[in-house]
Design an enzyme around this catalytic site. Structure first.
Site, mmCIF file in Angstrom:
data_model
loop_
_atom_site.group_PDB
_atom_site.id
_atom_site.type_symbol
_atom_site.label_atom_id
_atom_site.label_comp_id
_atom_site.label_asym_id
_atom_site.label_seq_id
_atom_site.Cartn_x
_atom_site.Cartn_y
_atom_site.Cartn_z
ATOM 1 N N ALA A 48 0.630 -1.177 -0.070
ATOM 2 C CA ALA A 48 0.035 -0.065 0.032
ATOM 3 C C ALA A 48 0.849 1.464 0.006
ATOM 4 C CB ALA A 48 -0.821 -0.035 1.292
ATOM 5 N N TYR A 164 4.599 -13.172 -3.773
ATOM 6 C CA TYR A 164 3.452 -13.915 -3.806
ATOM 7 C C TYR A 164 3.022 -15.017 -3.155
ATOM 8 C CZ TYR A 164 2.230 -10.784 -7.989
ATOM 9 O OH TYR A 164 1.811 -9.878 -8.813
ATOM 10 N N GLU A 258 7.236 5.744 -24.861
ATOM 11 C CA GLU A 258 7.355 6.586 -23.534
ATOM 12 C C GLU A 258 8.709 7.435 -23.786
ATOM 13 O OE1 GLU A 258 5.923 4.191 -19.997
ATOM 14 O OE2 GLU A 258 7.233 2.816 -21.133
ATOM 15 N N HIS A 282 1.002 -6.056 -22.324
ATOM 16 C CA HIS A 282 -0.131 -5.060 -23.159
ATOM 17 C C HIS A 282 -0.189 -4.945 -24.490
ATOM 18 C CE1 HIS A 282 0.487 -3.537 -19.070
ATOM 19 N NE2 HIS A 282 1.668 -2.848 -19.525
#
Ligand code: BG6
Length: 807
Positions: A48, A164, A258, A282
């Site tokens: 977070a 994970y 980019e 993507h």
């Protein structure tokens, strides 16, 4: 409570008020009941305090709260990380303070909403199994205290992949909600490094979560324009049906440029590079959305997945030559600094890649799909551009062309994902194509911008639509997780299919040196590339090759094709590329001559890896080849089904047949697979093939047989000491190989030697030793079957590359 004073003021209407009160109470109860039904949701954001969470995820959660809290759900948001409680709280407090409200929210209302959200958000350290258990207990206690019903828990993993497994184990063992409530875990890429690691990770995660519980995020699927590709294709089916294929599409460009570099992220980037970071996920997702067959129901995630998988299966395998790689100049220095590498360290990680993809199906055969992405480029922009073939010829002069009528102006559809000159997402359709239909509640026409040119044409040449309300991808995806909309996420099957496609290319490029580029506008034309056939290459040759310095090694063109003798037959030797080109030319010349004389050309081809380059050369560069009159035979075959990747026929199919037009009745695979078994003597496959040859090939004399030479001296599938095929009457034989698959079918030496011409192709350093040995031996087919190749009245020619011939 509210009604009581009214009773006093209006005693005459007491009955009415009683009724009203009762109905209000019923409505309130219904509301409360609904609220209870909708229940309480806990969102646990892992990582977070990290970059992604700070930039996008907290904002996405705030948006979720704004959208859903009013509909009867109750929420709590638990930001979690390994940081101490104090530090974590500090970071989170800052992030929450910086959240923004939708544009039309009044400042006072915004402050109120933010305050509510802050009250419901907390930071907690989640490190040990006990921490997870404590979190679960807290949620349960809260739900009970507030008299709520727990609806579900969302765990959003915004953590590096090595974390994970531990987190997943802890959630599974101590943080699952009770019966009746759901669990959803959102996972951020990278999902592995190659096919094997992705598979491992998927298996590991699969041991903790069900497929339905996992939401693998590809944030590009949350971008409004990307999410619009399928609905757009669906809503414009009628117009697109006739256009969306190789007959009309010239090329498809899928681009993400980019301006930022990888500074600050090199520990991640150094391991992944641009192909894994952007293309594998993507851009590939977008590719499948454009290329897949359109499901009848585009909102069925199962149908979309199946069609995507079908598109993956049609992708032609990539080879080294399918890609160009670059690296911005400052990258290695950033890596040295950030990862404490020694001074001499130079990274090979590409920060720029262009890849040419072909799709071998009826819709897309021959249409180049160009995928390109890079850091430190001149602009930030992403888009998918479908450029249509210009098939019209306009008679009037250009000054009379009208944008929505003239077929001679460029015709394109652009899914403009964002940034760039336009500055916002949009769908653009050239006015000379058709007026597209987009849902008017969420898409509006872009206001004119005089002077703005996109893809070579003024904006006014396009029907241009942009979202009525621009939304961030993460907010959209978080909302989809909440609503259990799985079509915007990557399933395990989808993920693995993508890795199957990319891994061989990544392996073959592992040691490739990327072209260095300065970064930004200074890149000039340095990274421009061109494609032809299956290959991509930079348009500009690097300077050092144009001006060879002293002591630079020999390049292929420094050598001429060498003509000599080998075993008393003509030998042609050259660098591999030239050798293949020469062999392909010779085969074409033989074919043309045979067709001129006999009306047909009988060619028998061997399998293995050496001829692949030849097949590709024939498939792409030989337009004069008389394929319509060519019969293709196999010199040998492995006893596996024809569709097995090990089958020689399969190699022929993939690298040659599917690209040329040979009538199907001229194609003669070996009958190794009869009556559902492989190469059984009783099925007489060898005899059947021999009979077919005798029936169609005059004197059973092929016009050309292409052979190879194994490191043990075998040729076709005739191995040393073979009891069959080295002599005798049989034309076709079953043989045994010392290598898997052991059973083979092969033309016999006597049949090979009846050919008008035999070409033996020998390539690579590994063949050097056998080439020397065979040059010295006499006619000893039992020991070295290749030495038995000596056409009775035809010609034998050896084609050896320098590595095999000169070592
Ligand atoms: C991420 C990549 O997935 O996408 C980044 O890891 C990249 O390297 C980013 O910068 C680009 O996303 P966007 O939304 O800014 O186009």
């Amino acid at each position: 409570m509210v009604a009581e004073p009214s009773f006093k003021r209006y005693p005459r209407h007491a009955g009415v008020w009683k009724m009203l009160t009762a109905s209000v109470c019923v409505a309130l109860l219904a509301c409360l009941h609904a609220q209870e039904l909708r229940g309480h949701i806990s969102v646990i954001l892992l990582g977070a305090t990290g970059d992604l969470a700070r930039k996008y995820l907290w904002q996405g959660l705030f948006q979720l709260y704004l959208d859903e809290a009013g509909k009867g759900h109750s929420f709590r948001f638990h930001g979690a990380a390994l940081t101490t409680t104090e530090q974590g709280q500090e970071v989170i407090a800052k992030v929450l303070e910086s959240l923004s409200c939708p544009r039309d929210t009044a400042p006072a209302r915004c402050a109120e909403l933010k305050d509510q959200f802050q009250q419901l958000s907390e930071y907690r350290r989640l490190k040990t199994a006990e921490d997870y258990l404590a979190l679960s207990k807290d949620i349960e206690a809260w739900v009970q205290r507030e008299g709520l019903r727990e609806a579900g828990r969302v765990f959003y993993f915004s953590v590096p992949p090595f974390a994970y497994a531990d987190i997943a184990r802890n959630i599974n063992s101590s943080c699952r909600p009770g019966p009746g409530a759901w669990l959803r875990v959102a996972l951020e890429k990278p999902f592995g490094h190659d096919h094997r690691s992705a598979q491992q990770l998927a298996t590991e995660l699969g041991s903790f979560f069900q497929e339905d519980e996992m939401y693998r995020v590809d944030h590009y699927l949350g971008k409004q324009v990307v999410a619009q590709i399928l609905p757009f294709r669906d809503q414009n089916r009628e117009a697109l049906d006739g256009l969306w294929s190789r007959h009309h599409v010239d090329r498809v460009e899928i681009i993400m440029k980019e301006t930022v570099d990888a500074g600050g992220r090199t520990s991640f980037y150094e391991e992944y590079g641009v192909i894994r970071d952007v293309l594998q996920n993507h851009l590939t997702e977008i590719l499948t959305l454009v290329a897949m067959e359109l499901p009848r129901n585009v909102s069925s995630s199962e149908a979309v997945l199946q069609h995507k998988l079908q598109a993956f299966r049609a992708l032609r395998g990539l080879q080294k030559g399918s890609a160009v790689l670059g690296q911005y100049q400052a990258y290695s220095e950033q890596v040295r600094r950030e990862l404490q590498k020694p001074d001499g360290f130079h990274s090979l990680t590409p920060t720029f890649a262009g890849v040419l993809v072909h799709i071998d199906n009826l819709r897309w055969e021959g249409v180049p799909f160009i995928l390109m992405s890079g850091k430190a480029l001149d602009e930030r922009v992403s888009y998918v551009r479908i450029l249509f073939k210009n098939q019209a010829c306009c008679v009037q002069s250009e000054k009379h062309w009208v944008p929505d009528q003239s077929r001679c102006l460029p015709q394109q559809i652009v899914f403009y994902i964002g940034h760039g000159e336009l500055g916002s997402p949009a769908v653009l359709v050239s006015r000379n194509l058709f007026r597209p239909s987009l849902p008017s509640s969420s898409w509006q026409e872009v206001a004119g911008r005089p002077g703005l040119h996109l893809f070579g044409r003024p904006l006014s040449d396009y029907y241009a639509y942009s979202p009525v309300r621009e939304q961030d991808a993460y907010s959209i995806l978080i909302s989809h997780i909440f609503h259990h909309r799985k079509d915007s996420f990557i399933t395990t099957e989808n993920l693995l299919a993508s890795w199957v496609f990319w891994t061989p290319l990544l392996d073959s490029l592992a040691h490739e040196v990327p072209r260095l580029y300065p970064g930004g506008a200074e890149n000039g034309r340095l990274l421009d590339f061109e494609f032809s056939g299956n290959n991509l290459a930079f348009s500009q040759q690097p300077l050092e090759q144009l001006v060879p310095g002293p002591g630079s090694g020999p390049t292929p063109s420094d050598f001429q094709v060498l003509r000599a003798k080998y075993r008393e037959s003509p030998l042609i030797s050259a660098w591999p590329e030239e050798l293949i080109a020469k062999l392909a030319d010779d085969i074409e010349a033989t074919a043309v001559q045979a067709v001129r004389r006999f009306g047909k050309f009988h060619l028998a081809l061997s399998g293995g890896s050496s001829p692949i380059a030849l097949f590709q050369q024939l498939a792409t560069g030989h337009y004069g080849f008389p394929w319509a009159h060519t019969h293709l035979w196999l010199a040998d075959e492995r006893c596996v089904p024809l569709w097995d990747p090990e089958s020689n026929f399969q190699g022929l199919q993939v690298h040659l047949l599917q690209h040329v037009r040979v009538p199907y009745y001229n194609i003669h695979p070996m009958p190794v697979h009869l009556r559902q078994r492989l190469c059984a003597e009783e099925d007489r496959g060898a005899q059947v093939y021999a009979e077919e040859i005798s029936a169609l090939v005059a004197n059973s004399s092929f016009d050309l047989v292409l052979l190879g030479m194994g490191t043990d001296g075998h040729t076709a599938s005739l191995f040393p000491q073979s009891p069959t095929g080295l002599d005798g009457e049989q034309l076709v034989v079953l043989t045994k190989s010392p290598f898997r698959p052991y059973q083979r079918m092969s033309l016999s030496l006597p049949l090979i030697n009846r050919a008008r011409k035999v070409a033996v192709l020998v390539m690579g350093r590994m063949k050097r030793e056998i080439a020397v040995l065979v040059s010295r031996v006499g006619h000893e087919p039992r020991k070295w079957p290749i030495s038995g190749v000596l056409p009775d009245s035809g010609q034998l020619v050896w084609y050896m590359d320098y590595e095999a011939f000169l070592g």
